[in-house]
Design an enzyme around this catalytic site. Sequence first.
Site, PDB file in Angstrom:
ATOM      1  N   GLU A  28       4.756  -5.991   4.848  1.00  0.00           N
ATOM      2  CA  GLU A  28       3.569  -5.125   4.863  1.00  0.00           C
ATOM      3  C   GLU A  28       3.822  -3.902   3.994  1.00  0.00           C
ATOM      4  O   GLU A  28       3.927  -2.781   4.494  1.00  0.00           O
ATOM      5  CB  GLU A  28       3.251  -4.679   6.294  1.00  0.00           C
ATOM      6  CG  GLU A  28       2.742  -5.787   7.184  1.00  0.00           C
ATOM      7  CD  GLU A  28       2.588  -5.330   8.635  1.00  0.00           C
ATOM      8  OE1 GLU A  28       2.962  -4.191   8.956  1.00  0.00           O
ATOM      9  OE2 GLU A  28       2.085  -6.132   9.430  1.00  0.00           O
TER      10      GLU A  28
ATOM     11  N   LYS B 133      -4.013   1.564   4.831  1.00  0.00           N
ATOM     12  CA  LYS B 133      -4.031   3.001   5.120  1.00  0.00           C
ATOM     13  C   LYS B 133      -3.376   3.843   4.039  1.00  0.00           C
ATOM     14  O   LYS B 133      -3.685   5.016   3.878  1.00  0.00           O
ATOM     15  CB  LYS B 133      -3.337   3.286   6.451  1.00  0.00           C
ATOM     16  CG  LYS B 133      -1.824   3.117   6.408  1.00  0.00           C
ATOM     17  CD  LYS B 133      -1.191   3.728   7.669  1.00  0.00           C
ATOM     18  CE  LYS B 133       0.318   3.661   7.671  1.00  0.00           C
ATOM     19  NZ  LYS B 133       0.890   2.314   7.672  1.00  0.00           N
TER      20      LYS B 133
ATOM     21  N   HIS C 206       8.561  -2.108  11.965  1.00  0.00           N
ATOM     22  CA  HIS C 206       8.491  -1.254  10.789  1.00  0.00           C
ATOM     23  C   HIS C 206       9.678  -0.321  10.883  1.00  0.00           C
ATOM     24  O   HIS C 206       9.794   0.421  11.857  1.00  0.00           O
ATOM     25  CB  HIS C 206       7.165  -0.483  10.793  1.00  0.00           C
ATOM     26  CG  HIS C 206       6.887   0.222   9.500  1.00  0.00           C
ATOM     27  ND1 HIS C 206       7.547   1.363   9.148  1.00  0.00           N
ATOM     28  CD2 HIS C 206       6.035  -0.054   8.485  1.00  0.00           C
ATOM     29  CE1 HIS C 206       7.099   1.766   7.949  1.00  0.00           C
ATOM     30  NE2 HIS C 206       6.190   0.908   7.530  1.00  0.00           N
TER      31      HIS C 206
HETATM   32  C1  LIG Z   1       2.140   2.139   7.285  1.00  0.00           C
HETATM   33  C2  LIG Z   1       2.619   0.805   7.659  1.00  0.00           C
HETATM   34  C3  LIG Z   1       3.185  -0.004   6.680  1.00  0.00           C
HETATM   35  C4  LIG Z   1       3.421   0.448   5.249  1.00  0.00           C
HETATM   36  O1  LIG Z   1       4.451   1.368   5.171  1.00  0.00           O
HETATM   37  P1  LIG Z   1       5.033   1.838   3.765  1.00  0.00           P
HETATM   38  O2  LIG Z   1       6.204   2.661   4.121  1.00  0.00           O
HETATM   39  O3  LIG Z   1       3.964   2.607   3.054  1.00  0.00           O
HETATM   40  O4  LIG Z   1       5.394   0.620   2.998  1.00  0.00           O
HETATM   41  C5  LIG Z   1       3.579  -1.265   7.063  1.00  0.00           C
HETATM   42  N1  LIG Z   1       3.409  -1.727   8.329  1.00  0.00           N
HETATM   43  C6  LIG Z   1       2.877  -0.950   9.302  1.00  0.00           C
HETATM   44  C7  LIG Z   1       2.724  -1.496  10.671  1.00  0.00           C
HETATM   45  C8  LIG Z   1       2.456   0.332   8.993  1.00  0.00           C
HETATM   46  O5  LIG Z   1       1.916   1.096   9.958  1.00  0.00           O
END
Ligand SMILES: *Cc1c(COP(=O)(O)O)cnc(C)c1O
Length: 384
Positions: A258, A77, A206
């Site tokens: 992630e 995304k 997250h």
């Molecule tokens: C958006 C998202 C990420 C990535 O986040 P960043 O801050 O861009 O590294 C990782 N895991 C999940 C579940 C997300 O929704």
Amino acid sequence: MRAVLEAPGVKGHDVLRLPCDAANEKEAVTGLVRRIVAANDPPVTSAFSVLDLGKVAELFAAWRRGLKGVPPYYAVKCNPNPALLGALAALGSGFDCFSPAEMDAVLALGVAPDRIIYANPCKPEPHIAYAASVGVNVTTFDSVEEVGKIKRFHPSCKLLLRLKVSDAGEALDHLGTKYGALEEEVVPLLHAARSAGLEVTGVAFHVGSAVSRVGAYDAAVKAARAVFDAAAALGMPPMRVLDIGYFGDMTDVEVIGEPGRYFAQTPFTLAARVFGKRTRGQVREYWIDDGIYDTLNCVVNISRYVPRPVPVVASACGETHHPSTVFGPTLNPLDVVVQGYPLPELRIGDWMVFHDIGAYTTVVSTNFNGFSASEMKTYLASSV
Ligand SMILES: *Cc1c(COP(=O)(O)O)cnc(C)c1O
């Protein structure tokens, strides 16, 4: 780097050579922008971006060095540019996808479905069925209702329990307000999964986007460990996946990450063209062909991005700097990129570049007022 140049999304496209005599990476990209607009072949009349593939490879190598044994699953995304996805696939990255469209973008590159995590805790039923049909077999959940839907539409899917964790007020977008199970919901969720015959293989969390303090992970990892222990206490099969942290006494735990903005932000540079100008006393006002509805939407949304336009002018423009306003192209008076920013005297047809602009930018742009960033050309570049 050879693998990146051979990657789907890259192979068959020109990869421009970055000038090697520049003082640093950013000046090298600015130099390339100067070359592209000066060559005028074909004439460049609207905003474009440059993706430095060498930078992507460098970031990947740094991740490997710094987080040994932690495979990255790039969060699509953040920026689904096909060359970026192809380069990351060729380097060996996995992918975090939120929807069938994001899965398709990754699968189209020849990535095996077992390198994809369907990281959307609350999924429309047809999307769950789609994941099943393409063999994407790991997803996150944080509600009993979701367990029921997964049992019905994808009964062989493995689950990661998404935990709500505190970001200590640091994050830019507080993802925890929407997603993640509370502590007291963990055991009921584990029960629900077990009754449904679904395997919970681990925990995901997250901490929020752009958290810079490592300490933000402490409480999250502790809470994740409590879930591992709760599952063991219920006699469930041992969990194996933690997204992301470290338990020294559980040697079989696979720790994964992630990253989104880590891979997407710095390799991209935007070049925008000055197409309007007004002089009011000392103040200069410029209109450029990208603004808060386009790539530069990061000025007003979740990116911690502070735009610093770097002028790329056709001719010597003198030393004098003027307090300048830079407007985006739409009629909205809020479509302002910077105000009171010192810039040399610019003319119509000059350019400005914005570095580090790849995270949560083009992907959230709109067609408001008929200006579309989705039509924008991306030049691929590399220093090797
Ligand atoms: C958006 C998202 C990420 C990535 O986040 P960043 O801050 O861009 O590294 C990782 N895991 C999940 C579940 C997300 O929704």
